[in-house]
Design a protein around this motif. Structure first.
Motif, PDB file in Angstrom:
ATOM      1  N   GLU A   7      23.009-102.889  10.197  1.00  0.00           N
ATOM      2  CA  GLU A   7      23.556-102.743  11.549  1.00  0.00           C
ATOM      3  C   GLU A   7      23.326-101.350  12.124  1.00  0.00           C
ATOM      4  OE1 GLU A   7      27.083-102.087   8.695  1.00  0.00           O
ATOM      5  OE2 GLU A   7      25.327-103.407   8.854  1.00  0.00           O
ATOM      6  N   TYR A   8      22.953-100.388  11.276  1.00  0.00           N
ATOM      7  CA  TYR A   8      22.608 -99.059  11.779  1.00  0.00           C
ATOM      8  C   TYR A   8      21.189 -99.017  12.364  1.00  0.00           C
ATOM      9  CZ  TYR A   8      26.843 -97.129   9.748  1.00  0.00           C
ATOM     10  OH  TYR A   8      28.162 -96.842   9.469  1.00  0.00           O
ATOM     11  N   GLY A   9      20.430-100.063  12.162  1.00  0.00           N
ATOM     12  CA  GLY A   9      19.130-100.185  12.825  1.00  0.00           C
ATOM     13  C   GLY A   9      18.002 -99.395  12.194  1.00  0.00           C
ATOM     14  N   LEU A  10      18.092 -99.080  10.895  1.00  0.00           N
ATOM     15  CA  LEU A  10      17.065 -98.289  10.215  1.00  0.00           C
ATOM     16  C   LEU A  10      16.373 -99.136   9.149  1.00  0.00           C
ATOM     17  CD1 LEU A  10      19.046 -94.956   9.749  1.00  0.00           C
ATOM     18  CD2 LEU A  10      17.576 -95.624  11.649  1.00  0.00           C
ATOM     19  N   ARG A  11      15.063 -99.194   9.221  1.00  0.00           N
ATOM     20  CA  ARG A  11      14.272 -99.919   8.223  1.00  0.00           C
ATOM     21  C   ARG A  11      13.516 -98.886   7.399  1.00  0.00           C
ATOM     22  NH1 ARG A  11      11.426-104.435  10.855  1.00  0.00           N
ATOM     23  NH2 ARG A  11      10.505-102.764  12.080  1.00  0.00           N
ATOM     24  N   LEU A  12      13.791 -98.836   6.095  1.00  0.00           N
ATOM     25  CA  LEU A  12      13.231 -97.808   5.228  1.00  0.00           C
ATOM     26  C   LEU A  12      11.735 -98.017   5.026  1.00  0.00           C
ATOM     27  CD1 LEU A  12      13.755 -95.367   3.357  1.00  0.00           C
ATOM     28  CD2 LEU A  12      14.104 -97.014   1.496  1.00  0.00           C
ATOM     29  N   VAL A  13      10.970 -96.960   5.316  1.00  0.00           N
ATOM     30  CA  VAL A  13       9.537 -96.955   5.040  1.00  0.00           C
ATOM     31  C   VAL A  13       9.266 -96.388   3.663  1.00  0.00           C
ATOM     32  CG1 VAL A  13       7.325 -95.957   5.739  1.00  0.00           C
ATOM     33  CG2 VAL A  13       8.898 -96.828   7.467  1.00  0.00           C
ATOM     34  N   GLY A  14       9.980 -95.331   3.281  1.00  0.00           N
ATOM     35  CA  GLY A  14       9.806 -94.705   1.982  1.00  0.00           C
ATOM     36  C   GLY A  14      10.398 -93.312   1.979  1.00  0.00           C
ATOM     37  N   LEU A  15      10.163 -92.588   0.885  1.00  0.00           N
ATOM     38  CA  LEU A  15      10.665 -91.234   0.723  1.00  0.00           C
ATOM     39  C   LEU A  15       9.509 -90.273   0.524  1.00  0.00           C
ATOM     40  CD1 LEU A  15      13.085 -93.121  -0.647  1.00  0.00           C
ATOM     41  CD2 LEU A  15      13.991 -90.864  -1.212  1.00  0.00           C
ATOM     42  N   LEU A  16       9.673 -89.080   1.046  1.00  0.00           N
ATOM     43  CA  LEU A  16       8.765 -87.977   0.761  1.00  0.00           C
ATOM     44  C   LEU A  16       9.536 -86.962  -0.065  1.00  0.00           C
ATOM     45  CD1 LEU A  16       6.763 -87.221   4.039  1.00  0.00           C
ATOM     46  CD2 LEU A  16       6.025 -88.467   2.023  1.00  0.00           C
ATOM     47  N   ALA A  17       9.073 -86.722  -1.279  1.00  0.00           N
ATOM     48  CA  ALA A  17       9.761 -85.805  -2.174  1.00  0.00           C
ATOM     49  C   ALA A  17       8.872 -85.570  -3.387  1.00  0.00           C
ATOM     50  CB  ALA A  17      11.108 -86.381  -2.610  1.00  0.00           C
ATOM     51  N   PRO A  18       9.131 -84.470  -4.112  1.00  0.00           N
ATOM     52  CA  PRO A  18       8.438 -84.293  -5.389  1.00  0.00           C
ATOM     53  C   PRO A  18       8.791 -85.441  -6.320  1.00  0.00           C
ATOM     54  CG  PRO A  18       9.565 -82.268  -4.718  1.00  0.00           C
ATOM     55  CD  PRO A  18      10.041 -83.359  -3.802  1.00  0.00           C
ATOM     56  N   GLY A  19       7.921 -85.740  -7.273  1.00  0.00           N
ATOM     57  CA  GLY A  19       8.186 -86.817  -8.215  1.00  0.00           C
ATOM     58  C   GLY A  19       9.520 -86.633  -8.911  1.00  0.00           C
ATOM     59  N   SER A  20      10.321 -87.684  -8.926  1.00  0.00           N
ATOM     60  CA  SER A  20      11.654 -87.583  -9.501  1.00  0.00           C
ATOM     61  C   SER A  20      11.976 -88.869 -10.239  1.00  0.00           C
ATOM     62  CB  SER A  20      12.697 -87.329  -8.410  1.00  0.00           C
ATOM     63  OG  SER A  20      13.997 -87.383  -8.940  1.00  0.00           O
ATOM     64  N   ALA A  21      12.620 -88.718 -11.397  1.00  0.00           N
ATOM     65  CA  ALA A  21      12.988 -89.889 -12.182  1.00  0.00           C
ATOM     66  C   ALA A  21      14.110 -90.668 -11.507  1.00  0.00           C
ATOM     67  CB  ALA A  21      13.423 -89.452 -13.589  1.00  0.00           C
ATOM     68  N   ARG A  22      14.817 -90.011 -10.563  1.00  0.00           N
ATOM     69  CA  ARG A  22      15.939 -90.677  -9.900  1.00  0.00           C
ATOM     70  C   ARG A  22      15.487 -91.593  -8.768  1.00  0.00           C
ATOM     71  NH1 ARG A  22      19.825 -85.853  -8.293  1.00  0.00           N
ATOM     72  NH2 ARG A  22      17.832 -85.096  -7.479  1.00  0.00           N
TER      73      ARG A  22
ATOM     74  N   ARG B  42      12.996 -94.513  -7.205  1.00  0.00           N
ATOM     75  CA  ARG B  42      12.121 -95.599  -7.621  1.00  0.00           C
ATOM     76  C   ARG B  42      10.688 -95.325  -7.176  1.00  0.00           C
ATOM     77  NH1 ARG B  42      16.308 -98.496  -5.281  1.00  0.00           N
ATOM     78  NH2 ARG B  42      14.937 -99.331  -3.651  1.00  0.00           N
ATOM     79  N   THR B  43       9.761 -95.590  -8.053  1.00  0.00           N
ATOM     80  CA  THR B  43       8.356 -95.258  -7.798  1.00  0.00           C
ATOM     81  C   THR B  43       7.844 -95.929  -6.540  1.00  0.00           C
ATOM     82  OG1 THR B  43       7.998 -95.040 -10.178  1.00  0.00           O
ATOM     83  CG2 THR B  43       6.036 -95.266  -8.786  1.00  0.00           C
ATOM     84  N   GLU B  44       8.265 -97.156  -6.286  1.00  0.00           N
ATOM     85  CA  GLU B  44       7.730 -97.877  -5.132  1.00  0.00           C
ATOM     86  C   GLU B  44       8.194 -97.288  -3.808  1.00  0.00           C
ATOM     87  OE1 GLU B  44      11.480-100.089  -6.441  1.00  0.00           O
ATOM     88  OE2 GLU B  44       9.735 -99.108  -7.368  1.00  0.00           O
ATOM     89  N   LEU B  45       9.222 -96.431  -3.822  1.00  0.00           N
ATOM     90  CA  LEU B  45       9.702 -95.804  -2.598  1.00  0.00           C
ATOM     91  C   LEU B  45       9.005 -94.482  -2.290  1.00  0.00           C
ATOM     92  CD1 LEU B  45      13.570 -96.394  -2.860  1.00  0.00           C
ATOM     93  CD2 LEU B  45      11.887 -97.720  -1.563  1.00  0.00           C
ATOM     94  N   LEU B  46       8.430 -93.863  -3.310  1.00  0.00           N
ATOM     95  CA  LEU B  46       7.808 -92.553  -3.112  1.00  0.00           C
ATOM     96  C   LEU B  46       6.464 -92.683  -2.408  1.00  0.00           C
ATOM     97  CD1 LEU B  46       8.553 -90.662  -6.452  1.00  0.00           C
ATOM     98  CD2 LEU B  46       9.407 -90.108  -4.177  1.00  0.00           C
ATOM     99  N   LEU B  47       6.297 -91.940  -1.324  1.00  0.00           N
ATOM    100  CA  LEU B  47       5.033 -91.942  -0.580  1.00  0.00           C
ATOM    101  C   LEU B  47       4.230 -90.674  -0.819  1.00  0.00           C
ATOM    102  CD1 LEU B  47       6.308 -93.332   2.859  1.00  0.00           C
ATOM    103  CD2 LEU B  47       5.354 -94.603   0.924  1.00  0.00           C
TER     104      LEU B  47
END
Length: 516
Positions: free
Chosen positions: A166-181, A183-188
């Motif tokens: 309902e907040y109207g946001l569709r997640l495309v992914g994350l930009l960040a250094p590689g992190s074990a916390r 999920r790999t499929e979210l990292l761009l």
């Protein structure tokens, strides 16, 4: 990852995008729907108040101009935070319509229409927002959103976006250094790949959360994103302590405050007034000061052999080069050998030699022109042509821009707006032999916080600075000359004036970066 890429390609194709350029988000129907709702509310209020006369028509038109629609929707939709805005703008519309419709206006009728309009606007917007939230849960009115960060807050944002559509946001992914916390499929990729991600994916919003990426690496990338019409939100530091409670433009996502970065100046309605003011002021001053131009031109011509004006290649908005125009204040170099020596010194930024050369070649008329800043008057023509503005970062010499782009952090960002005859750095004393890095800081600060009122204050302070310079420079003999450069006869030199509107640099390529 493959699924995300396939979904992105499908959305891009559905929106009619083609490859070969940056992907731009499609215009949201939200604002269009809000305008329709507001128009219906205002017309309905006029019907309830039976106000179809001159006052009623004027009030309806003015209130719609002030209130109807918004350029973008909020993340946390709600009408409660809009009530003060509706009251203030409705009151302004009431005053304007009442003044224009006198003596036919009735105070009782005006008050009735004012109350009906505010009530219907609030009720209709509340109903509209409720409908939008329902549509968001069903997959409509969603904005493709990128999250930057890999800390706990970033992960909370991801969870909130996925659990509360309902907040109207569709997640495309994350930009960040590689992190074990994460999920790999979210990292761009890392933050440094932001430009590439924006070129490939239909991102319309960015949320910057806490992470391990240094803030300095984010600044330039986020500035470029804002100028690509991407809405950028930042999670305020220490928001848990309530430090972000009173911030202007504050939004929320499931309890996490988000501060939206100000849209760039060229996207605001008031920006058009800036250019109009430039044209009117420059043309008026050129006309009124034409006798002064003629007198100065004659004095320069009689002071020493050579042209009255000289031109110098400078860098303006977006890196575009143009010829800046000034009255000549230096004696023309008399021989090829001398010209070659001065050019070599200028190219290598030998400051002491340049100061001595300028002091040696300055004419008597040139000293007066520099002391009073009258040598800058021909730049009114640059303003009229659109090369410059009255207020903005001072334009730099082409050769020095190439050096400073690599040596000083944020230097290239100062070219986001038109360069100016005077600027924020200059009226704050950053002229002459002062830190170029600090000037870059103030130039970028001016760009980020631009307003017409800020331009007015800078112009007012410039008059005081020029007057103080004239009084101090004419008392000191001989003055240390500021940077001046010329045409084919007058080589490029560095500015060394203790106080002057022209803030050509004094720092070499060893200058440090811009402190935050």
């Amino acid at each position: 990852m493959e699924t995300l890429a396939r979904n992105d390609r499908r959305r891009a194709s559905a929106r009619g995008r083609v490859t070969g350029g940056p992907l731009r988000p499609r215009p949201s129907p939200f604002a269009v729907g809000l305008v329709v709702v507001d128009v219906a509310a205002v017309l309905g209020a006029a019907a309830l108040a039976s106000s179809w006369g001159l006052f009623g028509a004027l009030y309806a038109v003015v209130v719609l101009l002030l209130v109807a629609g918004r350029p973008e929707e909020r993340i946390d939709l709600g009408v409660a935070h809009e009530i003060p805005m509706l009251v203030v703008r409705g009151a302004v519309a009431l005053a304007v319509a009442f003044a224009l419709s006198l003596p036919n206006a009735s105070a009782d009728a005006a008050g009735l229409q004012f109350g009906c309009t505010l009530g219907l606007l609030a009720l209709s917007r509340a109903a509209y927002y409720h409908g939008v939230r329902i549509a968001r849960r069903r997959g409509s009115f969603l904005a493709d959103t990128l999250v930057i960060g890999d800390g706990e807050v970033a992960l909370e944002l991801v969870d909130a976006m996925q659990a509360h559509p309902e907040y109207g946001l569709r997640l495309v992914g994350l930009l960040a250094p590689g992190s074990a916390r994460v999920r790999t499929e979210l990292l761009l990729g890392p933050v440094q790949s932001l430009d590439q991600v924006l070129s490939r994916r239909p991102v319309s919003r960015i949320i910057v959360a806490f992470g391990r990426t240094p803030d300095g690496e984010l600044v330039s990338a986020l500035r470029r994103a804002v100028h690509r019409d991407v809405a950028v939100y930042v999670v305020p530091r220490f928001f848990e302590l309530g430090l972000a409670g009173g911030a202007t433009g504050l939004d929320h996502l499931w309890g996490i405050p988000l501060q939206r970065l100000t849209p760039p100046a060229p996207r605001r309605l008031t920006w058009r007034l800036k250019r109009l003011i430039d044209v009117v002021a420059a043309s008026t001053l050129l006309l009124l000061l034409s006798p002064v131009f003629a007198t100065v031109a004659l004095a320069v011509k009689l002071s020493s052999p050579g042209p009255v004006l000289f031109r110098q290649r400078r860098v303006g908005q977006g890196g575009r080069e143009f010829d800046i125009i000034k009255f000549r204040t230096l004696r023309v170099v008399s021989s090829d050998a001398e010209r070659a020596r001065v050019d070599a010194e200028a190219a290598h930024l030998i400051q002491a030699s340049q100061r001595q050369d300028v002091a040696t070649r300055q004419t008597a008329v040139g000293r007066i022109l520099r002391a009073t800043s009258a040598d800058e008057l021909p730049q009114l023509w640059n303003i009229l042509r659109g090369d410059m503005s009255l207020v903005g970062p001072r334009p730099e010499v082409v050769g020095y821009v190439r050096v400073f782009n690599d040596a000083i952090r944020g230097y290239g960002d100062r070219h986001r707006l038109p360069v100016g005859l005077t600027g924020w750095a200059q009226v704050n004393g950053l002229r002459g032999e002062t830190s170029l890095a600090k000037r870059v800081c103030l130039d970028n600060n001016y760009i980020e916080n631009w307003s017409l009122w800020k331009d007015v204050t800078i112009i007012a302070r410039t008059f005081g600075a020029v007057l103080a310079q004239a009084l101090s420079s004419l008392r000191v003999s001989p003055p240390v000359s500021r940077a001046h450069s010329g045409n084919a006869h007058e080589p490029v030199l560095v500015n060394y004036a203790p106080l002057h509107m022209d803030s050509d640099h004094q720092q070499g390529p060893y200058a440090t970066g811009c402190e935050s």
